[in-house]
Design a protein around this motif. Structure first.
Motif, PDB file in Angstrom:
ATOM      1  N   GLN A  45       0.848  -1.200   0.000  1.00 39.54           N
ATOM      2  CA  GLN A  45       0.000   0.000   0.000  1.00 39.54           C
ATOM      3  C   GLN A  45       0.882   1.248   0.000  1.00 39.54           C
ATOM      4  N   GLU A  59       3.916   0.177   2.199  1.00 40.67           N
ATOM      5  CA  GLU A  59       3.903  -0.744   3.337  1.00 40.67           C
ATOM      6  C   GLU A  59       3.564  -2.141   2.833  1.00 40.67           C
ATOM      7  N   LEU A  62       0.874  -8.578   4.822  1.00 44.47           N
ATOM      8  CA  LEU A  62       0.901 -10.033   4.642  1.00 44.47           C
ATOM      9  C   LEU A  62      -0.488 -10.628   4.410  1.00 44.47           C
ATOM     10  N   ARG A  63      -0.562 -11.579   3.506  1.00 44.17           N
ATOM     11  CA  ARG A  63      -1.786 -12.337   3.250  1.00 44.17           C
ATOM     12  C   ARG A  63      -1.454 -13.821   3.199  1.00 44.17           C
ATOM     13  N   PRO A  73      -4.405 -10.787   7.960  1.00 43.72           N
ATOM     14  CA  PRO A  73      -3.399 -10.977   9.014  1.00 43.72           C
ATOM     15  C   PRO A  73      -3.987 -10.993  10.433  1.00 43.72           C
ATOM     16  N   GLU A  74      -5.032 -10.198  10.663  1.00 44.06           N
ATOM     17  CA  GLU A  74      -5.623 -10.179  12.009  1.00 44.06           C
ATOM     18  C   GLU A  74      -6.070 -11.572  12.449  1.00 44.06           C
ATOM     19  N   ILE A  77      -1.977 -13.636  12.716  1.00 48.89           N
ATOM     20  CA  ILE A  77      -0.669 -13.169  13.180  1.00 48.89           C
ATOM     21  C   ILE A  77      -0.464 -13.341  14.680  1.00 48.89           C
ATOM     22  N   ASN A 116       6.016  -4.527   8.779  1.00 52.09           N
ATOM     23  CA  ASN A 116       5.499  -4.654  10.151  1.00 52.09           C
ATOM     24  C   ASN A 116       6.267  -5.736  10.911  1.00 52.09           C
ATOM     25  N   SER A 118       6.323  -8.271  14.385  1.00 54.52           N
ATOM     26  CA  SER A 118       5.514  -8.792  15.474  1.00 54.52           C
ATOM     27  C   SER A 118       6.355  -8.776  16.753  1.00 54.52           C
ATOM     28  N   ASP A 179       3.568   2.244  14.865  1.00 49.33           N
ATOM     29  CA  ASP A 179       2.307   1.966  14.188  1.00 49.33           C
ATOM     30  C   ASP A 179       1.145   2.202  15.166  1.00 49.33           C
ATOM     31  N   ASP A 180      -0.041   2.474  14.632  1.00 48.44           N
ATOM     32  CA  ASP A 180      -1.257   2.603  15.441  1.00 48.44           C
ATOM     33  C   ASP A 180      -1.049   3.564  16.611  1.00 48.44           C
ATOM     34  N   ARG A 203      -5.858   4.745  12.625  1.00 47.07           N
ATOM     35  CA  ARG A 203      -6.973   5.196  11.789  1.00 47.07           C
ATOM     36  C   ARG A 203      -8.254   5.476  12.564  1.00 47.07           C
ATOM     37  N   GLU A 236      -2.800   7.054   8.924  1.00 48.59           N
ATOM     38  CA  GLU A 236      -3.212   5.832   8.231  1.00 48.59           C
ATOM     39  C   GLU A 236      -4.727   5.757   8.121  1.00 48.59           C
ATOM     40  N   GLU A 239      -9.492   7.966   4.043  1.00 50.19           N
ATOM     41  CA  GLU A 239     -10.478   7.457   3.074  1.00 50.19           C
ATOM     42  C   GLU A 239     -11.155   8.556   2.264  1.00 50.19           C
ATOM     43  N   SER A 258      -7.291   4.180   1.681  1.00 53.01           N
ATOM     44  CA  SER A 258      -8.014   3.802   0.475  1.00 53.01           C
ATOM     45  C   SER A 258      -8.301   4.997  -0.427  1.00 53.01           C
ATOM     46  N   PRO A 263      -4.329  -1.800  -0.474  1.00 63.07           N
ATOM     47  CA  PRO A 263      -3.139  -2.633  -0.667  1.00 63.07           C
ATOM     48  C   PRO A 263      -3.225  -3.344  -2.027  1.00 63.07           C
TER      49      PRO A 263
HETATM   50  P1  C2E Z   1      -1.400  -1.991  10.184  1.00 65.82           P
HETATM   51  O1  C2E Z   1       0.070  -2.181  10.044  1.00 65.82           O
HETATM   52  O2  C2E Z   1      -1.878  -0.880  11.038  1.00 65.82           O
HETATM   53  O3  C2E Z   1      -1.924  -1.893   8.702  1.00 65.82           O
HETATM   54  C1  C2E Z   1      -2.975  -1.069   8.295  1.00 65.82           C
HETATM   55  C2  C2E Z   1      -4.225  -1.861   8.017  1.00 65.82           C
HETATM   56  O4  C2E Z   1      -5.258  -0.970   7.627  1.00 65.82           O
HETATM   57  C3  C2E Z   1      -4.082  -2.858   6.863  1.00 65.82           C
HETATM   58  O5  C2E Z   1      -4.901  -3.989   7.165  1.00 65.82           O
HETATM   59  C4  C2E Z   1      -4.666  -2.097   5.685  1.00 65.82           C
HETATM   60  O6  C2E Z   1      -5.159  -2.925   4.666  1.00 65.82           O
HETATM   61  C5  C2E Z   1      -5.782  -1.339   6.363  1.00 65.82           C
HETATM   62  N1  C2E Z   1      -6.144  -0.118   5.636  1.00 65.82           N
HETATM   63  C6  C2E Z   1      -5.375   0.608   4.805  1.00 65.82           C
HETATM   64  N2  C2E Z   1      -6.037   1.683   4.355  1.00 65.82           N
HETATM   65  C7  C2E Z   1      -7.255   1.636   4.911  1.00 65.82           C
HETATM   66  C8  C2E Z   1      -8.402   2.496   4.838  1.00 65.82           C
HETATM   67  O7  C2E Z   1      -8.421   3.522   4.163  1.00 65.82           O
HETATM   68  N3  C2E Z   1      -9.483   2.142   5.578  1.00 65.82           N
HETATM   69  C9  C2E Z   1      -9.492   1.009   6.346  1.00 65.82           C
HETATM   70  N4  C2E Z   1     -10.597   0.726   7.044  1.00 65.82           N
HETATM   71  N5  C2E Z   1      -8.427   0.193   6.446  1.00 65.82           N
HETATM   72  C10 C2E Z   1      -7.334   0.504   5.738  1.00 65.82           C
HETATM   73  P2  C2E Z   1      -4.345  -5.456   6.972  1.00 65.82           P
HETATM   74  O8  C2E Z   1      -3.564  -5.535   5.704  1.00 65.82           O
HETATM   75  O9  C2E Z   1      -5.502  -6.365   7.153  1.00 65.82           O
HETATM   76  O10 C2E Z   1      -3.343  -5.608   8.172  1.00 65.82           O
HETATM   77  C11 C2E Z   1      -3.812  -5.605   9.500  1.00 65.82           C
HETATM   78  C12 C2E Z   1      -2.669  -5.625  10.490  1.00 65.82           C
HETATM   79  O11 C2E Z   1      -1.950  -6.858  10.395  1.00 65.82           O
HETATM   80  C13 C2E Z   1      -1.624  -4.563  10.220  1.00 65.82           C
HETATM   81  O12 C2E Z   1      -2.067  -3.346  10.737  1.00 65.82           O
HETATM   82  C14 C2E Z   1      -0.429  -5.133  10.944  1.00 65.82           C
HETATM   83  O13 C2E Z   1      -0.517  -4.850  12.320  1.00 65.82           O
HETATM   84  C15 C2E Z   1      -0.617  -6.621  10.745  1.00 65.82           C
HETATM   85  N6  C2E Z   1       0.282  -7.080   9.666  1.00 65.82           N
HETATM   86  C16 C2E Z   1       0.106  -7.029   8.334  1.00 65.82           C
HETATM   87  N7  C2E Z   1       1.167  -7.567   7.677  1.00 65.82           N
HETATM   88  C17 C2E Z   1       2.052  -7.953   8.630  1.00 65.82           C
HETATM   89  C18 C2E Z   1       3.352  -8.577   8.618  1.00 65.82           C
HETATM   90  O14 C2E Z   1       3.946  -8.851   7.571  1.00 65.82           O
HETATM   91  N8  C2E Z   1       3.919  -8.836   9.824  1.00 65.82           N
HETATM   92  C19 C2E Z   1       3.320  -8.511  11.000  1.00 65.82           C
HETATM   93  N9  C2E Z   1       3.951  -8.800  12.123  1.00 65.82           N
HETATM   94  N10 C2E Z   1       2.118  -7.918  11.059  1.00 65.82           N
HETATM   95  C20 C2E Z   1       1.485  -7.644   9.895  1.00 65.82           C
END
Ligand code: C2E
Ligand code: MG
Ligand code: MG
Ligand code: MG
Length: 279
Positions: A45, A59, A62-63, A73-74, A77, A116, A118, A179-180, A203, A236, A239, A258, A263
């Protein structure tokens, strides 16, 4: 009956314990197999400069392709991390993301790669810093072209444990983003001593930016707080154009969400780099 004398929670607790244990073992076996079978993939993304509208980074997200469905990922992970599986998987993510960044660089697109981390990857892995150093060399990336995204707790625990791995990475020139941000408990006093470059505003505060005065005040405070200690600030989950305009007014540095792009698959990014420009 004995069961009614006891709080119902006890039975439920035992049940859910064994259920989560089973889930964990099941998932454990599947995650190992999935790495071997290359069932994991990354989406990317873009992150944009609010001042120029150009892409400054991406960024990696992961899927997991599990049969027909793609698992977010939620859903895996945290379980994978507590089962110790995020160390091999996290290394795979870093390696894959840096390899992709190199392909883009060879095509003339130079963007920061955010990955990201963990909790266990940083807190428990003694050789993580060496792994990062070797990966950067292997893929010909400058340390400053990599950003590691951590949570507030991860930075403070890393510093408290005395391992200082994030400090070592920071000293190498790797960028560190929290993050967050806003959902944890970092104070301004702490922030200036943490080995960090950037705050990513969670967000939940971006959602109501143009409608909820409280969200706007919180975002404004985080941006000022970040700038006061020379940190960059990224929003982050942006929208809407209304949210973007408020962020510009508040002098936020970067945005992701978005409004700009969901992504995307790696091969979709060059067209976007072309259209928006790369910083
Ligand atoms: P994060 O790092 O805070 O990633 C942002 C999440 O918000 C991503 O969800 C992304 O798809 C989503 N997002 C982006 N833009 C928007 C938007 O405009 N609106 C909304 N509602 N959501 C948006 P995703 O991809 O499902 O990832 C969720 C969490 O999973 C990530 O939060 C991160 O904490 C974790 N994650 C993802 N990939 C990895 C990884 O490779 N390793 C680790 N350890 N954690 C990961
Ligand atoms: Mg992130
Ligand atoms: Mg985030
Ligand atoms: Mg998150």
């Amino acid at each position: 009956k004995a069961r009614q004398d006891r709080p119902g929670g006890v039975m439920l607790f035992e049940d859910s314990m064994s259920a989560s244990l089973r889930l964990r073992q099941h998932l454990g076996a599947r995650v190992h197999r999935a790495i071997e079978e290359q069932a994991f993939f990354l989406l990317y993304q873009p992150q944009l400069s609010l001042a120029t509208g150009r892409v400054v980074g991406v960024e990696a997200l992961l899927r997991w392709r599990d049969g027909e469905q793609v698992v977010a990922p939620e859903q895996f992970i945290d379980v994978a991390d507590s089962a110790g599986l995020m160390q091999p998987l996290g290394r795979w993510v870093l390696d894959t993301a840096l390899a992709q960044q190199r392909r883009w660089r060879e095509q003339g697109w130079r963007v920061r790669m955010a990955v990201n981390l963990s909790t266990r990857q940083i807190i428990e892995d003694d050789s993580f810093v060496d792994f990062v150093r070797r990966s950067l060399l292997q893929h010909g990336a400058a340390p400053g072209e990599l950003e590691l995204e951590v949570t507030e707790t991860m930075v403070t625990e890393d510093m408290a444990s005395g391992s200082g791995r994030l400090r070592q990475l920071r000293d190498m020139g790797v960028q560190i983003a929290i993050d967050d941000f806003g959902t944890g408990y970092s104070s301004l006093g702490q922030l200036r001593h943490l080995p960090v470059n950037r705050l990513k505003i969670d967000r939940v505060f971006i959602q109501g930016l143009d409608t909820d005065p409280q969200d706007r005040h919180i975002a404004e405070m985080i941006i000022r707080m970040g700038h006061a200690v020379w940190l960059g600030v990224l929003a982050e989950g942006v929208e809407t154009t209304a949210q973007r305009e408020v962020l510009k007014e508040l002098h936020c540095d970067e945005a992701q969400g978005s409004l700009y792009a969901e992504p995307l698959d790696a091969d979709e990014l060059p067209a976007l780099f072309q259209r928006l420009g790369v910083a």
